[in-house]
Design a protein around this motif. Structure first.
Motif, mmCIF file in Angstrom:
data_model
loop_
_atom_site.group_PDB
_atom_site.id
_atom_site.type_symbol
_atom_site.label_atom_id
_atom_site.label_comp_id
_atom_site.label_asym_id
_atom_site.label_seq_id
_atom_site.Cartn_x
_atom_site.Cartn_y
_atom_site.Cartn_z
ATOM 1 N N VAL A 40 0.846 -1.196 0.000
ATOM 2 C CA VAL A 40 0.000 0.000 0.000
ATOM 3 C C VAL A 40 0.879 1.242 0.000
ATOM 4 O O VAL A 40 1.820 1.359 0.788
ATOM 5 C CB VAL A 40 -0.935 0.003 1.229
ATOM 6 N N THR A 41 0.577 2.162 -0.914
ATOM 7 C CA THR A 41 1.344 3.405 -1.039
ATOM 8 C C THR A 41 0.340 4.548 -1.163
ATOM 9 O O THR A 41 -0.044 4.944 -2.269
ATOM 10 C CB THR A 41 2.268 3.358 -2.271
ATOM 11 N N PRO A 42 -0.128 5.104 -0.028
ATOM 12 C CA PRO A 42 -1.268 6.036 -0.073
ATOM 13 C C PRO A 42 -0.891 7.452 -0.477
ATOM 14 O O PRO A 42 0.245 7.895 -0.263
ATOM 15 C CB PRO A 42 -1.780 6.011 1.372
ATOM 16 N N PRO A 43 -1.864 8.179 -1.041
ATOM 17 C CA PRO A 43 -1.694 9.615 -1.245
ATOM 18 C C PRO A 43 -1.850 10.335 0.092
ATOM 19 O O PRO A 43 -2.227 9.726 1.101
ATOM 20 C CB PRO A 43 -2.849 9.962 -2.193
ATOM 21 N N GLU A 44 -1.580 11.627 0.078
ATOM 22 C CA GLU A 44 -1.746 12.418 1.308
ATOM 23 C C GLU A 44 -3.168 12.920 1.476
ATOM 24 O O GLU A 44 -3.576 13.287 2.582
ATOM 25 C CB GLU A 44 -0.767 13.590 1.322
ATOM 26 N N ALA A 45 -3.922 12.944 0.383
ATOM 27 C CA ALA A 45 -5.317 13.387 0.443
ATOM 28 C C ALA A 45 -6.076 12.752 -0.709
ATOM 29 O O ALA A 45 -5.490 12.383 -1.730
ATOM 30 C CB ALA A 45 -5.417 14.915 0.373
ATOM 31 N N VAL A 46 -7.384 12.615 -0.530
ATOM 32 C CA VAL A 46 -8.276 12.095 -1.557
ATOM 33 C C VAL A 46 -9.396 13.096 -1.758
ATOM 34 O O VAL A 46 -10.015 13.541 -0.783
ATOM 35 C CB VAL A 46 -8.871 10.733 -1.161
ATOM 36 N N VAL A 47 -9.645 13.460 -3.012
ATOM 37 C CA VAL A 47 -10.753 14.368 -3.329
ATOM 38 C C VAL A 47 -11.756 13.603 -4.186
ATOM 39 O O VAL A 47 -11.395 13.044 -5.227
ATOM 40 C CB VAL A 47 -10.266 15.630 -4.065
ATOM 41 N N PHE A 48 -13.006 13.577 -3.752
ATOM 42 C CA PHE A 48 -14.083 12.922 -4.491
ATOM 43 C C PHE A 48 -14.722 13.949 -5.421
ATOM 44 O O PHE A 48 -15.480 14.816 -4.982
ATOM 45 C CB PHE A 48 -15.108 12.335 -3.528
ATOM 46 N N CYS A 49 -14.377 13.862 -6.694
ATOM 47 C CA CYS A 49 -14.867 14.826 -7.668
ATOM 48 C C CYS A 49 -16.208 14.386 -8.238
ATOM 49 O O CYS A 49 -16.467 13.187 -8.394
ATOM 50 C CB CYS A 49 -13.846 15.003 -8.789
ATOM 51 N N GLU A 50 -17.050 15.348 -8.568
ATOM 52 C CA GLU A 50 -18.379 15.066 -9.108
ATOM 53 C C GLU A 50 -18.621 15.714 -10.462
ATOM 54 O O GLU A 50 -19.702 15.574 -11.024
ATOM 55 C CB GLU A 50 -19.450 15.504 -8.104
ATOM 56 N N SER A 51 -17.625 16.392 -11.001
ATOM 57 C CA SER A 51 -17.776 17.065 -12.296
ATOM 58 C C SER A 51 -16.406 17.392 -12.864
ATOM 59 O O SER A 51 -15.387 17.353 -12.158
ATOM 60 C CB SER A 51 -18.579 18.363 -12.132
ATOM 61 N N THR A 52 -16.395 17.748 -14.139
ATOM 62 C CA THR A 52 -15.147 18.206 -14.762
ATOM 63 C C THR A 52 -14.624 19.442 -14.052
ATOM 64 O O THR A 52 -13.410 19.587 -13.838
ATOM 65 C CB THR A 52 -15.385 18.496 -16.256
ATOM 66 N N ASP A 53 -15.516 20.356 -13.660
ATOM 67 C CA ASP A 53 -15.084 21.562 -12.939
ATOM 68 C C ASP A 53 -14.371 21.217 -11.639
ATOM 69 O O ASP A 53 -13.403 21.888 -11.254
ATOM 70 C CB ASP A 53 -16.280 22.465 -12.651
ATOM 71 N N ASP A 54 -14.842 20.176 -10.945
ATOM 72 C CA ASP A 54 -14.160 19.744 -9.721
ATOM 73 C C ASP A 54 -12.737 19.295 -10.033
ATOM 74 O O ASP A 54 -11.788 19.636 -9.313
ATOM 75 C CB ASP A 54 -14.913 18.572 -9.078
ATOM 76 N N VAL A 55 -12.578 18.515 -11.082
ATOM 77 C CA VAL A 55 -11.246 18.034 -11.453
ATOM 78 C C VAL A 55 -10.345 19.210 -11.820
ATOM 79 O O VAL A 55 -9.175 19.264 -11.418
ATOM 80 C CB VAL A 55 -11.330 17.030 -12.620
ATOM 81 N N VAL A 56 -10.893 20.158 -12.565
ATOM 82 C CA VAL A 56 -10.122 21.358 -12.921
ATOM 83 C C VAL A 56 -9.615 22.068 -11.669
ATOM 84 O O VAL A 56 -8.445 22.478 -11.585
ATOM 85 C CB VAL A 56 -10.978 22.315 -13.780
ATOM 86 N N ALA A 57 -10.480 22.204 -10.666
ATOM 87 C CA ALA A 57 -10.096 22.906 -9.442
ATOM 88 C C ALA A 57 -8.937 22.197 -8.739
ATOM 89 O O ALA A 57 -7.982 22.853 -8.270
ATOM 90 C CB ALA A 57 -11.302 23.011 -8.504
ATOM 91 N N VAL A 58 -8.997 20.866 -8.659
ATOM 92 C CA VAL A 58 -7.913 20.120 -8.007
ATOM 93 C C VAL A 58 -6.619 20.248 -8.805
ATOM 94 O O VAL A 58 -5.549 20.516 -8.248
ATOM 95 C CB VAL A 58 -8.290 18.630 -7.856
ATOM 96 N N VAL A 59 -6.700 20.074 -10.111
ATOM 97 C CA VAL A 59 -5.490 20.080 -10.927
ATOM 98 C C VAL A 59 -4.841 21.466 -10.938
ATOM 99 O O VAL A 59 -3.605 21.575 -10.893
ATOM 100 C CB VAL A 59 -5.800 19.589 -12.359
ATOM 101 N N LYS A 60 -5.631 22.514 -10.967
ATOM 102 C CA LYS A 60 -5.042 23.860 -10.945
ATOM 103 C C LYS A 60 -4.275 24.096 -9.647
ATOM 104 O O LYS A 60 -3.181 24.685 -9.658
ATOM 105 C CB LYS A 60 -6.130 24.917 -11.132
ATOM 106 N N LEU A 61 -4.819 23.639 -8.529
ATOM 107 C CA LEU A 61 -4.091 23.765 -7.259
ATOM 108 C C LEU A 61 -2.825 22.919 -7.281
ATOM 109 O O LEU A 61 -1.758 23.366 -6.838
ATOM 110 C CB LEU A 61 -4.983 23.339 -6.097
ATOM 111 N N ALA A 62 -2.943 21.693 -7.808
ATOM 112 C CA ALA A 62 -1.773 20.818 -7.880
ATOM 113 C C ALA A 62 -0.692 21.419 -8.769
ATOM 114 O O ALA A 62 0.508 21.358 -8.452
ATOM 115 C CB ALA A 62 -2.191 19.442 -8.400
#
Length: 473
Positions: free
Chosen positions: A53-75
Motif C-alpha cells: 500500500v502506497t497512499p496519497p496524502e489526500a483524496v478528493v471525491f470529484c463530481e464534475s469536470t469543474d471539480d477536477v479542474v479545481a484540483v489540478v489547478k491547485l496541484a
C-alpha cells in the motif's frame, strides 16, 4: 540467478508533500469530499498488484469536470502529484502514490451524458462502469462489448487501453473510444475527437491519451462506440487433453476466419479453482470457453465449424450454454478466476504477466512458459483471451516471501523477453504502471522511450500527472 530484479520492490522515489496551504484550499472548496483519513488514503493507495500500500496524502471525491479542474489547478500551482482513481482494479501498480500527492476519485462521476442510438455512440462520465453503461443501453437494443472482467470504470479502461474477452471480435478500447474530455496538467479542459466514425484532421490526440495511464491528463468524459445486441448468442465449453491442443484449436479457428466473439483458455488449475469458488462441476482439464454472436443461422454455422475443429484437435465433452442464465454463470466464473486463485491459495498474492504474441506463435510461447512454471513448483494458473494471442500466467506467491517473489518475477521476465523476441508485447491489456516499466524499455527501445519522455515533458512540465509510472522521467 542472484541478479536484482527491477520489479521486486517499489522504486525509491522522493515523495512530494502536499503543502498546508493547498490542503486548506481543497477543504475550503470540497468540504467533506476532501479526505485525509488514513483508511480512505490507504484504500486509494492499493490496487490488485503485488506492491505494498502506497497512499496519497489526500483524496478528493470529484463530481464534475469543474471539480477536477479545481484540483489540478491547485496541484499545478504547488507542483503536487495527482493520481486519477476509478474503482482500483488495476493490476500493475497504476494507482500507487509513489511520489505522494492527491488522489482524484472520479467514482461519483456516473452520468450517462448522452446516448445517440441512431449513431451507435454514447458519452459518459469517467466514473461510469461498463456494467452501469450496459444496463442503461440494454433497453435500446444496444451494448458496449469491451469486457476486461472487473466491473471497471470506463475512464480507467480508456486510460489503460483495456480489452478483455470480446476483443477478438470487437477490438480494444483503442478502437472503441471516439473522443475524450481531458483536464490537462495546467488545468485546462481539452476535448478530443468527434462522434464521426473517422477523421483525418490533425494529430490523433484521442489515441495519445488512450493508454496514457493518467500520465498526460485526467479523463472526465469518454465518447464510445455502441453495438446492436446480437440476434442470437450461444456459449460453449470444450475440454482438451492438453493446453497445446486447446491453443492449436484456437489458432485454426482464427486462421479459418470464424467470427467467434469470445475464445477463452483456462488451464487445469484455473478450472479446478473456479470449480471450488463457483461450484460449477466442470471437468478438470484444459478448457476453451467460447461465445458466438450473430443471426440464428450464423451462430449455428459458426458453432458447427468450431466443434469440428475442436474434435480434430482432441476436443471432447462439447457442452452448450444457450440461456442467458447459463452463459452468465460460466462467464462470471471465468471473471472470478483471479479471486478463485487467491481463495485456493490462502496467504498468497498474485504476480501476473499478460503477454500477447502473433497468433501463430501462441502455442509455442505457452508450451515453454508452462514447462518453466511447472519446474518452479510455484502454484500458478493460466487464463487467456487466446483468440487474439493474449494470455495471462499468474503465479501464487506467499505474502512476504522474497524468494518466491523473486522466482515469479524471473519467470515473468523470461516470458516477456520470449514474447518480445516473437514480435509480441510485454502487455496485451494490463498496461505498464510500475510493474512493467523495465519491460517497456526492452520492447520499445531507448529512442522510443525518450520520445515518450519528450511528449510527457511537453504536456506535463511539472511532472504532476501520475508521476513515476510507465517510465522514469
Amino acid at each position: 540467478m542472484n541478479a536484482p530484479l527491477p520489479n521486486e520492490v517499489l522504486p525509491e522515489i522522493e515523495r512530494r508533500p502536499v503543502p498546508p496551504a493547498m490542503l486548506e484550499a481543497l477543504r475550503a472548496r470540497f468540504g467533506e469530499r476532501c479526505s485525509t483519513a488514513a483508511a480512505v488514503r490507504e484504500q486509494h493507495g492499493r490496487d490488485e498488484s503485488p506492491f505494498p500500500v502506497t497512499p496519497p496524502e489526500a483524496v478528493v471525491f470529484c463530481e464534475s469536470t469543474d471539480d477536477v479542474v479545481a484540483v489540478v489547478k491547485l496541484a499545478h500551482a504547488h507542483a503536487v502529484p495527482v493520481i486519477p482513481f476509478g474503482i482500483g482494479s488495476s493490476l500493475e501498480g497504476h494507482l500507487l502514490a509513489v511520489q505522494g500527492g492527491v488522489s482524484i476519485d472520479v467514482s461519483r462521476m456516473t452520468r450517462v451524458v448522452r446516448v445517440n442510438a441512431e449513431d451507435l455512440t454514447v458519452t459518459v462520465e469517467a466514473g461510469v462502469t461498463r456494467e452501469q453503461l450496459n444496463r442503461k443501453v440494454r433497453d435500446l437494443g444496444l451494448f458496449f462489448p469491451i469486457d476486461p472482467g472487473a466491473n471497471a470504470s470506463l475512464g480507467g479502461m480508456a486510460a489503460t487501453r483495456a480489452s478483455g474477452t470480446n476483443a477478438v471480435r470487437y477490438g480494444t478500447m483503442r478502437e472503441n473510444v471516439l473522443g475524450l474530455t481531458v483536464v490537462t496538467a495546467a488545468g485546462e479542459v481539452l476535448r478530443t475527437g468527434t462522434r464521426a466514425k473517422k477523421s483525418s484532421a490533425g494529430y490523433d490526440l484521442t489515441r495519445l491519451f488512450v493508454g496514457s495511464e493518467g500520465t498526460l491528463g485526467v479523463m472526465t468524459e469518454v465518447t464510445l462506440k455502441l453495438y446492436p445486441l446480437p440476434e442470437a448468442v450461444s456459449a460453449a465449453v470444450c475440454h482438451f487433453p492438453t493446453i497445446d491442443a486447446a491453443v492449436r484449436a484456437t489458432i485454426q479457428i482464427i486462421q479459418m476466419g470464424v467470427p467467434i466473439a469470445r475464445c477463452e483458455l483456462l488451464d487445469v488449475n484455473a478450472v479446478r479453482w473456479v470449480n471450488l469458488q463457483s461450484r460449477l462441476g466442470l471437468r478438470e482439464s484444459p478448457m476453451l470457453l467460447m461465445e458466438f454472436h450473430g443471426s440464428e443461422a450464423g451462430v449455428k454455422e459458426q458453432a458447427e465449424t468450431v466443434q469440428t475443429i475442436a474434435s480434430e484437435m482432441g476436443g471432447e465433452h462439447f457442452e452448450w450454454a444457450t440461456t442467458p442464465e447459463e452463459r452468465t454463470r460460466l462467464w462470471t466464473a471465468r471473471h472470478k478466476a483471479y479471486f478463485a486463485g487467491m481463495s485456493a491459495n490462502p496467504g498468497c498474492r498474485t504476480v501476473t504477466t499478460d503477454t500477447c504474441v502473433p497468433i501463430s506463435r501462441l502455442a509455442e510461447i505457452i508450451e515453454i512458459s508452462v514447462a518453466e512454471a511447472d519446474a518452479s513448483k510455484l502454484p500458478y494458473y493460466i487464463v487467456g483471451h487466446v483468440g487474439d494471442g493474449n494470455f495471462h500466467l499468474a503465479y501464487m506467491v506467499k505474502e512476504g516471501d522474497a524468494d518466491e517473489r523473486a522466482v515469479a518475477e524471473r519467470l515473468s521476465l523470461q516470458m516477456v523477453r520470449r514474447a518480445i523476441a516473437m514480435e509480441g508485447t510485454c502487455t496485451g491489456e494490463h498496461g505498464i504502471g510500475l510493474h512493467k516499466m523495465s519491460f517497456l524499455v526492452d520492447e520499445a527501445g531507448a529512442g522510443a522511450i525518450e520520445l515518450m519522455r519528450g511528449i510527457k515533458r511537453a504536456l506535463d512540465p511539472k511532472n504532476i500527472m501520475n508521476p513515476g509510472k510507465i517510465f522514469a522521467l
